[in-house]
Scaffold this motif. Structure first.
Motif, PDB file in Angstrom:
ATOM      1  N   VAL A 525       0.853  -1.196   0.000  1.00 45.11           N
ATOM      2  CA  VAL A 525       0.000   0.000   0.000  1.00 45.11           C
ATOM      3  C   VAL A 525       0.888   1.245   0.000  1.00 45.11           C
ATOM      4  O   VAL A 525       1.921   1.286   0.672  1.00 45.11           O
ATOM      5  CB  VAL A 525      -0.933   0.005   1.232  1.00 45.11           C
ATOM      6  CG1 VAL A 525      -1.661   1.343   1.371  1.00 45.11           C
ATOM      7  CG2 VAL A 525      -1.946  -1.135   1.127  1.00 45.11           C
ATOM      8  N   VAL A 537      -7.668  -1.120   5.280  1.00 45.34           N
ATOM      9  CA  VAL A 537      -7.175  -0.905   3.924  1.00 45.34           C
ATOM     10  C   VAL A 537      -6.563  -2.208   3.428  1.00 45.34           C
ATOM     11  O   VAL A 537      -5.617  -2.731   4.029  1.00 45.34           O
ATOM     12  CB  VAL A 537      -6.121   0.218   3.889  1.00 45.34           C
ATOM     13  CG1 VAL A 537      -5.645   0.452   2.463  1.00 45.34           C
ATOM     14  CG2 VAL A 537      -6.679   1.506   4.485  1.00 45.34           C
ATOM     15  N   VAL A 541      -3.468  -0.836  -2.364  1.00 44.26           N
ATOM     16  CA  VAL A 541      -4.228   0.420  -2.421  1.00 44.26           C
ATOM     17  C   VAL A 541      -3.269   1.605  -2.543  1.00 44.26           C
ATOM     18  O   VAL A 541      -2.170   1.596  -1.976  1.00 44.26           O
ATOM     19  CB  VAL A 541      -5.119   0.556  -1.168  1.00 44.26           C
ATOM     20  CG1 VAL A 541      -5.730   1.953  -1.068  1.00 44.26           C
ATOM     21  CG2 VAL A 541      -6.215  -0.514  -1.178  1.00 44.26           C
ATOM     22  N   ILE A 554     -11.670  -0.210   2.569  1.00 46.66           N
ATOM     23  CA  ILE A 554     -11.154   0.037   1.222  1.00 46.66           C
ATOM     24  C   ILE A 554     -10.643  -1.275   0.622  1.00 46.66           C
ATOM     25  O   ILE A 554      -9.707  -1.889   1.133  1.00 46.66           O
ATOM     26  CB  ILE A 554     -10.033   1.089   1.268  1.00 46.66           C
ATOM     27  CG1 ILE A 554     -10.558   2.393   1.919  1.00 46.66           C
ATOM     28  CG2 ILE A 554      -9.514   1.369  -0.127  1.00 46.66           C
ATOM     29  CD1 ILE A 554      -9.488   3.419   2.193  1.00 46.66           C
ATOM     30  N   LYS A 556      -9.078  -4.108  -2.108  1.00 46.15           N
ATOM     31  CA  LYS A 556      -7.722  -4.203  -2.657  1.00 46.15           C
ATOM     32  C   LYS A 556      -7.619  -3.566  -4.046  1.00 46.15           C
ATOM     33  O   LYS A 556      -8.583  -3.543  -4.819  1.00 46.15           O
ATOM     34  CB  LYS A 556      -7.258  -5.658  -2.688  1.00 46.15           C
ATOM     35  CG  LYS A 556      -8.050  -6.599  -3.544  1.00 46.15           C
ATOM     36  CD  LYS A 556      -7.472  -8.012  -3.418  1.00 46.15           C
ATOM     37  CE  LYS A 556      -8.204  -8.998  -4.293  1.00 46.15           C
ATOM     38  NZ  LYS A 556      -7.636 -10.354  -4.175  1.00 46.15           N
ATOM     39  N   ASN A 557      -6.420  -3.024  -4.311  1.00 41.76           N
ATOM     40  CA  ASN A 557      -6.068  -2.395  -5.589  1.00 41.76           C
ATOM     41  C   ASN A 557      -6.913  -1.161  -5.898  1.00 41.76           C
ATOM     42  O   ASN A 557      -7.042  -0.768  -7.055  1.00 41.76           O
ATOM     43  CB  ASN A 557      -6.184  -3.410  -6.737  1.00 41.76           C
ATOM     44  CG  ASN A 557      -5.274  -4.607  -6.540  1.00 41.76           C
ATOM     45  OD1 ASN A 557      -4.142  -4.464  -6.072  1.00 41.76           O
ATOM     46  ND2 ASN A 557      -5.763  -5.790  -6.867  1.00 41.76           N
ATOM     47  N   SER A 558      -7.518  -0.558  -4.862  1.00 42.41           N
ATOM     48  CA  SER A 558      -8.290   0.675  -5.065  1.00 42.41           C
ATOM     49  C   SER A 558      -7.355   1.883  -5.077  1.00 42.41           C
ATOM     50  O   SER A 558      -6.216   1.821  -4.604  1.00 42.41           O
ATOM     51  CB  SER A 558      -9.329   0.845  -3.955  1.00 42.41           C
ATOM     52  OG  SER A 558     -10.244  -0.218  -3.963  1.00 42.41           O
ATOM     53  N   SER A 559      -7.861   2.985  -5.628  1.00 41.85           N
ATOM     54  CA  SER A 559      -7.085   4.227  -5.692  1.00 41.85           C
ATOM     55  C   SER A 559      -7.945   5.381  -5.208  1.00 41.85           C
ATOM     56  O   SER A 559      -9.066   5.579  -5.682  1.00 41.85           O
ATOM     57  CB  SER A 559      -6.604   4.480  -7.128  1.00 41.85           C
ATOM     58  OG  SER A 559      -5.850   5.676  -7.206  1.00 41.85           O
TER      59      SER A 559
END
Length: 583
Positions: A525, A537, A541, A554, A556-559
């Motif tokens: 992250v 999280v 991320v 939040i 995974k792999n969110s922005s």
């Protein structure tokens, strides 16, 4: 020093496992962490006393107090303690408890739980008034017991019933003697067998000597110290709760404290001694078996059981697991629960009291969301599923023990108005048909009810127990407060502030940011110039925003980035079904 609380079958009679420090010189342990500020000594310490028992199996104690509260420690040797609740207003009135405490685990095979210093924990036991206590030395040498009392010595504060007047006490004593008798007999037989074996070598192993030797081998003896044979199953079926997150992940794999939720149930069973676990999953679920595996990481075997027909309630779970379970007693453990408590205590009581069913109960503020037991004379007479007006403060938590009789009940069970084979109906029918249903309180409990706030509460529940560990890089201007775990390859840079309890995974970069209490951050992250607290999280991320994030979940792999550097300005959101956003 760390201290862990364990409940017993008697309300208020609690075990506390003090962490010990051991080296070649011996052992060190703080016997009163916190001193008189500790709740254990809230009534003060008026006297400290010692008891040195020099005669094996000759009991000491054998009384209870009307007002005195005591803490005991078995410092040297080993002793079997027995307790009985004489408090008529107690929820555990007339209940008993037996436990082995001391320095070394006895070589004899007893069926009682044991907590010994050589195994890494010095146990102290807190004894409330009107709880009878007695101990039998099990060691050949001295048994040294230390104790503290909340009052000065007062002869009028003692009640000394004869051992015959204390239910179970004499039986325990006779059982202890029988175990030593068996142990002595087996020692003698082993010595004789060794002698015969030596004769065999001298006689070149003639057939007659071989027959004589093998006739002395006892293959039928089962160790009383072992966990009785029983199976274990964990629920892990997919459902519609926690969408949109569970569109792509089974909720039992959602990480709490950076570890899949279901791992806590597995590890609880493994720590108790289970070598094989069945996990009930949805037929289409390929992901959970891939993540959990075959049990190799825990040195156990895991078998997956398909819940064909859909997730139709816990009664249905038992039904589809029938072939796996056979006629053996078993534990049903919900995979979306985290339970703190000694499972050996549950198992010991289940067999000791010859129960057909044992339910784990948790005392909570709002039990109406769960199955709630109805009591009469401290026995469960009924379980009500999600009652509007609960008749007790207890909820049935995700831990159940059964014998084979539960299968008869399951066969006649019908779907409820919710389209489920309700486990509360199973328990009520067991009671109606006269089966022996008992209960045992758990130390602490968390349960997911399908809402994001439940997951965040579960994350908090886990983070409360973390042990600080810094394996990554922390720059000079970074400030760390409280219990923080930082994984390998992670870097905390710039003017960052990390407030524990907080857990940061492997390979993370955090710069000029604030990470608040009860936040877990997955692996890989990146967080820059941001603030986040009380959040979960997941891995991969990227966060770069001036807006403070709080109580957030939040995936995974969110922005999450600032919109200030893009045109047109404003909040840009991609939202799936069943999402929740606060702007």
């Amino acid at each position: 020093m760390e201290i862990k609380k364990l409940s017993t079958t008697i309300d208020g009679l609690n075990l506390y496992l003090n962490k010990v420090v051991m080296d070649e010189r011996g052992v060190y342990c703080d016997m009163a962490p916190g001193g008189t500020d500790s709740p254990l000594f809230k009534d003060g310490i008026k006297h400290i006393h010692g008891s040195i028992a020099t005669k094996k199996l000759v009991p000491r104690g054998g009384h209870y107090h009307y007002r005195l509260r005591e803490n005991f420690y078995t410092l040297s040797g080993t002793a079997l303690w027995y307790f009985y609740d004489f408090r008529e207003d107690s929820p555990t009135y007339q209940k008993s408890y037996a436990v082995i405490l001391g320095f070394e685990k006895p070589k004899e095979n007893f069926r009682f739980p044991s907590y010994t210093i050589e195994e890494g924990s010095m146990a102290q036991i807190f004894i409330p008034p009107k709880v009878y206590h007695i101990f039998w030395p099990l060691s050949d040498g001295q048994v040294v017991v230390a104790g503290t009392g909340s009052l000065d010595y007062d002869p009028s504060d003692y009640a000394r019933p004869a051992i015959e007047e204390v239910p179970g006490a004499k039986e325990i004593f006779e059982e202890v003697k029988e175990v030593f008798k068996i142990s002595s007999l087996r020692t003698a037989e082993t010595s004789e067998a060794i002698s015969i074996k030596e004769k065999m070598r001298a006689n070149n192993g003639v057939a007659a000597s071989l027959a004589e030797f093998t006739s002395h081998i006892d293959t039928g003896f089962a160790s009383r110290g072992d966990i009785p044979k029983m199976k274990a199953i964990i629920t892990a079926g997919r459902n519609a709760q926690l969408r949109p997150m569970t569109y792509t992940i089974n909720k039992h794999l959602i990480p709490l404290g950076n570890k899949p939720m279901i791992f806590y149930a597995i590890e609880h069973l493994v720590s108790t001694g289970f070598k094989e676990i069945g996990i009930v999953i949805s037929p289409e679920d390929k992901e959970l078996p891939k993540v959990v595996g075959d049990g190799t990481r825990w040195d156990i075997k895991i078998k997956y059981i398909s819940q064909k027909g859909g997730t139709l309630g816990l009664g249905h779970v038992i039904k589809v697991a029938r072939d796996y379970l056979g006629d053996e007693p078993f534990i049903l453990y919900l995979g979306d629960n985290i339970i703190r408590g000694d499972l050996k205590l549950f198992i010991s009581r289940f067999f000791q009291e010859e129960l057909n069913c044992l339910l784990g109960l948790a005392k909570i503020k709002n039990p109406h969301r769960f199955g709630v037991p109805v009591f009469k004379n401290k026995k469960i007479i009924k379980i009500e599923e999600r009652p509007m007006e609960p008749k007790s403060q207890y909820a049935v938590c995700g831990l159940y023990l059964y014998d084979k009789n539960v299968h008869k009940i399951i066969e006649g069970l019908r779907l409820s108005s919710r389209g489920q084979y309700e486990i509360s109906d199973v328990h009520s029918r067991l009671i109606e048909k006269g089966f022996n249903v008992g209960w045992q309180p758990v130390d602490a409990w968390w349960k997911d009810r399908g809402k994001p706030e439940d997951i965040l509460e579960g994350n908090r529940f886990v983070l409360e127990e973390i042990t600080p560990s810094i394996k990554g890089i922390v720059e000079e201007n970074v400030e760390i407060r409280g219990k923080v775990v930082l994984g390998e390859g992670s870097k905390i840079l710039g003017h960052s502030l990390i407030c524990g309890p907080a857990l940061i995974g492997k390979g993370c970069t955090i710069k000029d940011s604030y990470i608040g209490s009860f936040t877990s951050i997955g692996d890989r992250v990146e967080i820059y110039n941001s603030e986040i607290d009380s959040s979960l999280v997941m891995e991969g991320v990227h966060i770069f925003t001036p807006s403070r994030l709080t109580a957030s979940l939040i995936g995974k792999n969110s922005s999450i980035v600032s919109s200030k550097n893009s045109r047109p300005s404003g909040c840009k959101i991609i939202v799936g079904e069943n999402s929740s956003i606060s702007l």
